[in-house]
Design a protein around this motif. Structure first.
Motif, PDB file in Angstrom:
ATOM      1  N   LYS A   1       1.944   4.777   0.697  1.00 29.74           N
ATOM      2  CA  LYS A   1       1.154   4.782   1.937  1.00 29.74           C
ATOM      3  C   LYS A   1       1.651   3.661   2.838  1.00 29.74           C
TER       4      LYS A   1
ATOM      5  N   VAL B   1      -2.953  -1.191   3.576  1.00 30.77           N
ATOM      6  CA  VAL B   1      -1.633  -0.616   3.298  1.00 30.77           C
ATOM      7  C   VAL B   1      -0.572  -1.472   3.986  1.00 30.77           C
TER       8      VAL B   1
ATOM      9  N   TYR C   1       2.692  12.241   5.817  1.00 31.92           N
ATOM     10  CA  TYR C   1       2.520  11.239   6.869  1.00 31.92           C
ATOM     11  C   TYR C   1       2.155  11.917   8.187  1.00 31.92           C
TER      12      TYR C   1
ATOM     13  N   THR D   1      -4.189   5.938   6.209  1.00 28.28           N
ATOM     14  CA  THR D   1      -3.355   5.139   5.298  1.00 28.28           C
ATOM     15  C   THR D   1      -1.871   5.485   5.367  1.00 28.28           C
ATOM     16  N   ASN D   2      -1.542   6.623   5.925  1.00 27.51           N
ATOM     17  CA  ASN D   2      -0.114   6.963   6.036  1.00 27.51           C
ATOM     18  C   ASN D   2       0.118   7.712   7.342  1.00 27.51           C
TER      19      ASN D   2
END
Length: 296
Positions: A7, A36, A97, A118-119
């Motif tokens: 992440k 992250v 992502y 988170t990504n």
């Protein structure tokens, strides 16, 4: 080796110093908020900037700029894959992502703060403190300048410190990069009105003008009040010097410029007074604690 379960919050840095700072602050705060790591593309958008030829300037600050070339499209044909990803809304090579673009016209998008992200790869300028206000102290610590002042700048700093509360910074922007509304170049009526307001609040004011068009400043703003012209600085080092000087004022009149915005926001003084126009491209750019002056 890349793992799909990694992440990370990422972006590509671009624009002048002020915009680089907004982009950095957005990504750093989002990464901290969601626990992250973060990473940047430090080259592509600068290499593609054929008009203004901007350069990476964040390296003058006390911060880290981790890279992730694979996830930030910093590779051969990266621009092509990035365009595809932008249209799809996810990283075409790593679909876990998200590809998040700033909405137009720009405004504070609260979902980016309230949602757990988170990504993602972010694309935008994010010109509002609301994106990073919960990590204000961390951002301020990152934007500590790590270079010695040039001699001319040192003399200017001494004069600013000597006048202290009587010194007022004015940031005059006389060019326009974007045709996105509202934007637009401010005329002398905005600055004169702001100067009158400052003069009603500050005893014996002295106005220190920062601008790339000092001839316009002399012609339109000098006369009623004492005006000092901060020397025009051409190179990258001079840009950083001006940012350092601006941090040392207590009172500010800024134009709709991200560069001058940061000079005021990073003031060493908590009791600062800032007058800003209402025509920033992002309608949420002016913090609530600043005085918003709506003049054409």
């Amino acid at each position: 080796e890349f793992r799909q379960d990694w992440k990370q919050t990422m972006t590509s840095l671009r624009g002048g110093l002020g915009n680089q700072m907004f982009i950095y602050a957005m990504v750093k705060a989002m990464a901290l908020r969601n626990n992250v790591p973060f990473a940047f593309n430090l080259t592509t958008d600068f290499a593609n900037d054929e008009v203004y030829k901007r350069k990476l300037l964040l390296s003058y600050f006390a911060l880290d700029l981790p890279e992730n070339k694979k996830l930030t499209f910093d590779f051969s044909y990266g621009n092509y894959y990035r365009r595809l990803s932008r249209n799809l809304g996810c990283h075409i090579l790593h679909p876990s992502y998200r590809y998040i673009c700033e909405e137009r016209p720009p405004h504070f998008e609260s979902r980016l703060i309230s949602s757990k992200i988170t990504n993602a790869f972010l694309e935008g300028y994010w010109q509002s403190e609301k994106y990073f206000l919960d990590y204000k102290q961390e951002i301020k610590e990152d934007f500590v300048i790590q270079k010695k002042l040039e001699y001319t700048s040192y003399l200017e700093l001494e004069e600013i410190k000597l006048l202290d509360k009587n010194a007022i910074m004015i940031g005059v922007r006389r060019y326009q990069e974007s045709d996105v509304a509202p934007g637009g170049v401010l005329e002398d009526d905005y600055y004169k009105c702001a100067m009158d307001i400052m003069a009603s609040k500050v005893t014996s004011p002295v106005f220190f003008c920062f601008s790339q068009d000092l001839e316009w400043v002399e012609k339109h703003l000098a006369g009623k009040y004492p005006v000092r012209l901060i020397s025009k600085k051409e190179d990258d080092s001079g840009t950083i010097d001006d940012m350092f000087l601006m941090m040392h004022f207590r009172n500010y009149i800024i134009s709709n410029s991200s560069f001058y915005w940061w000079g005021a926001w990073l003031s060493k003084y908590d009791d600062k007074l800032v007058i800003a126009p209402g025509n920033f491209i992002n309608k949420d750019s002016v913090p609530e604690s600043w005085f918003k002056l709506n003049v054409r």
